[in-house]
Motif scaffolding. Structure first.
Motif, short mmCIF file in Angstrom:
data_model
loop_
_atom_site.label_atom_id
_atom_site.label_comp_id
_atom_site.label_asym_id
_atom_site.label_seq_id
_atom_site.Cartn_x
_atom_site.Cartn_y
_atom_site.Cartn_z
N VAL A 1 0.86 -1.18 0.00
CA VAL A 1 0.00 0.00 0.00
C VAL A 1 0.90 1.23 0.00
O VAL A 1 1.88 1.29 0.73
N LYS B 1 -4.38 7.14 0.02
CA LYS B 1 -3.83 5.95 -0.59
C LYS B 1 -3.75 6.11 -2.10
O LYS B 1 -4.50 6.87 -2.70
N ARG C 1 -8.78 -4.20 3.77
CA ARG C 1 -7.65 -3.54 4.44
C ARG C 1 -6.71 -4.54 5.10
O ARG C 1 -5.50 -4.33 5.13
N TRP D 1 -2.48 -0.53 5.33
CA TRP D 1 -3.51 0.49 5.03
C TRP D 1 -3.78 1.28 6.31
O TRP D 1 -4.29 0.75 7.29
#
Length: 417
Positions: free
Chosen positions: A197, A212, A395, A401
Motif C-alpha cells: 500500500v 492511498k 484492508r 492500510w
C-alpha cells in the motif's frame, strides 16, 4: 469493435474534446511571455480518467475527470467535508459517477421523469432487511474505466522504475519491515516493496499525505463496488462494479497490473469471496488502447518547450461540470463552505438526505441513517455494517492500510434541520 479498449478510450477522449477550454490544461508554448526563456516555454500535462456505461451495443461516457493532486495530511482536519481530499483523475471520476447516479435517483424519487437510462427502482420482492436499497443500476448495464496514465501506486511501479536513471531497488528502512510506522505508506520510493500500500506520490519536499494510491483505491473498489458509503445506502452495489480498466499500451505492465488487481496477485486471499447483500470480490479485466491523450506526459514537445504538471482538476457528468483547485471550486476560498465541490462529502450527504426524504414512507430506516448529527454517524450506522465488514477484509489483505479519519466528525446545518 475489434478492440473494445479502443472504444472505451474513444468515448472518454471524445467527451473531453467537448469540454470548455478553461477546464483544460494550458498550453503556454503558444503564448507570448517575455519573462520566459526561449528554451523553457511550458506546456501542461494532466491525467484523464473516465467511466463508460455499456448497455447492449451502446457505450456512453457518464463521468470523467482530470487531476493529479491531493490534500496534505496536515490540512485534512480542516476540510470539514468541504474540501475534497483526493483529486487524482481516477478518484474524482468515481466521485463524479456517484454524484450523477444520486441525481438520477432524486429525479426518479421526485417523479421528475418516469424513466432513467441508468438507475431504476428495485421492487419489494428484490429487497431484504440487509439488502435494502431502493435503487439499482439498470439491468444489463456494465461500467468500464479508462485512465490515460497507469494508476499511481503498485500498478505503475515497473513503469516508474524503468523511467529512473538508476532503477536499482532501494533498501528497506526498518519502519517498513516492522510495519508500525506511517512510512509503510511510501510514495514512489523503495521500489523493491512491490505489492505494498502506498501514499499518493509527491515531491520529496512536499507535505506528506495519507491518501492511498489510485492502485490501492481501485483494488478496494473491486470488493466495495464503485459506490461511496452514502450512495450505497440508496443504490444496491450488486452490479456497480468495474468490468474493465483500459490503459494506453505505453502505460500497461502486465506484471504490475496482475500483481495489483488480479485474484492471483496481492488480492489472492479475496478470491471467490462473497459477503452477500450485493458485495463480492470482482476483479476487473485490463484492456489496452493504442490511443494517447493529447495532454498526457507523452505529448510531443518542441525543442524549446518544457512539460509541467497542471494545477487544476476538472470533472464532468451529463448533469454537471466543475473546475477544482486545492480540492475546492475554482475561484473560492479553500475552506469556505461556498467553495464546496458538488462531489464533496457535504454536498453528497445533503443530496442523499433529499432523496431519502422523498422515500421516507417506504424507506424510513435510510432517512434515519442519513439524518444524524455528524457525518461520522452515517459512516458508523447499522445499515452500513456489511460494507464496513467488506472494507475491513480488504484492508487486512492490503497490508499497511492506514485510515485517514480526521475529517468525519463535523455537522451540516442543511442536514440537521
Amino acid at each position: 469493435m475489434d478492440n473494445f479498449g479502443d472504444g472505451i478510450a474513444k468515448a472518454v477522449l471524445e467527451n473531453f474534446e467537448t469540454w470548455e477550454r478553461k477546464r483544460k490544461p494550458l498550453d503556454r508554448s503558444s503564448q507570448k511571455d517575455e519573462g520566459l526563456s526561449e528554451k523553457t516555454k511550458p506546456r501542461e500535462w494532466v491525467p484523464l480518467s473516465g467511466i463508460v456505461a455499456q448497455r447492449n451495443d451502446k457505450i456512453s461516457c457518464v463521468a470523467a475527470a482530470t487531476g493529479m493532486k491531493c490534500l496534505p495530511k496536515d490540512k485534512v482536519s480542516k476540510a470539514q467535508g468541504i474540501v475534497v481530499h483526493d483529486w487524482h483523475a481516477e478518484i474524482l471520476t468515481i466521485r463524479s459517477l456517484n454524484r450523477f447516479l444520486l441525481e438520477e435517483c432524486l429525479d426518479l424519487a421526485l417523479s421528475r421523469k418516469a424513466f432513467s437510462e441508468y438507475v431504476r427502482f428495485r421492487s419489494d420482492e428484490e429487497k431484504t432487511e440487509t439488502h435494502f436499497q431502493p435503487f439499482a443500476l439498470q439491468d444489463g448495464t456494465q461500467l468500464h474505466m479508462y485512465c490515460s496514465e497507469a494508476p499511481c501506486g503498485d500498478a505503475s511501479m515497473e513503469i516508474t522504475m524503468a523511467a529512473q536513471e538508476d532503477s536499482t531497488p532501494w533498501a528497506h528502512p526498518p519502519s517498513l519491515i516492522s510495519g508500525d510506522d506511517e512510512n509503510t505508506l511510501h510514495g514512489r520510493g523503495y521500489f523493491s516493496a512491490l505489492g505494498a500500500v502506498r501514499r499518493k506520490p509527491s515531491r520529496p519536499d512536499a507535505p506528506p499525505t495519507l491518501s492511498k494510491s489510485c492502485s490501492d483505491k481501485l483494488s478496494a473498489k473491486q470488493s466495495t463496488s464503485l459506490l461511496s458509503s452514502v450512495t450505497s445506502l440508496l443504490i444496491s452495489p450488486q452490479n456497480c462494479y468495474l468490468q474493465s480498466l483500459t490503459l494506453p499500451e505505453s502505460q500497461y505492465s502486465e506484471v504490475a497490473c496482475t500483481r495489483a488487481f488480479s485474484s492471483i496477485g496481492r488480492l489472492a486471499p479475496l478470491h471467490g469471496k462473497d459477503w452477500g447483500d450485493g458485495y463480492s470480490f470482482r476483479p476487473f479485466k485490463i484492456l489496452t488502447t493504442s490511443s494517447e491523450f493529447g495532454y498526457s506526459r507523452r505529448q510531443a514537445l518542441g525543442s524549446r518547450e518544457a512539460l509541467v504538471p497542471s494545477n487544476i482538476a476538472s470533472l464532468w457528468t451529463p448533469r454537471t461540470s466543475e473546475t477544482i483547485i486545492g480540492g475546492t471550486q475554482q475561484g473560492r476560498k479553500q475552506f469556505s463552505i461556498k467553495g464546496a465541490s458538488q462531489v464533496s462529502k457535504r454536498r453528497m450527504w445533503v443530496l442523499a438526505v433529499a432523496i431519502a426524504n422523498e422515500l421516507y414512507l417506504s424507506s424510513p430506516a435510510i432517512l434515519s441513517s442519513l439524518k444524524v448529527e455528524k457525518y461520522i454517524e452515517v459512516k458508523n450506522g447499522e445499515l452500513l455494517k456489511k460494507r464496513k465488514e467488506v472494507k475491513e477484509d480488504v484492508r487486512s489483505t492490503l497490508k499497511g492500510w492506514q485510515r485517514n479519519n480526521d475529517d468525519e466528525s463535523w455537522k451540516d446545518t442543511e442536514v440537521n434541520v
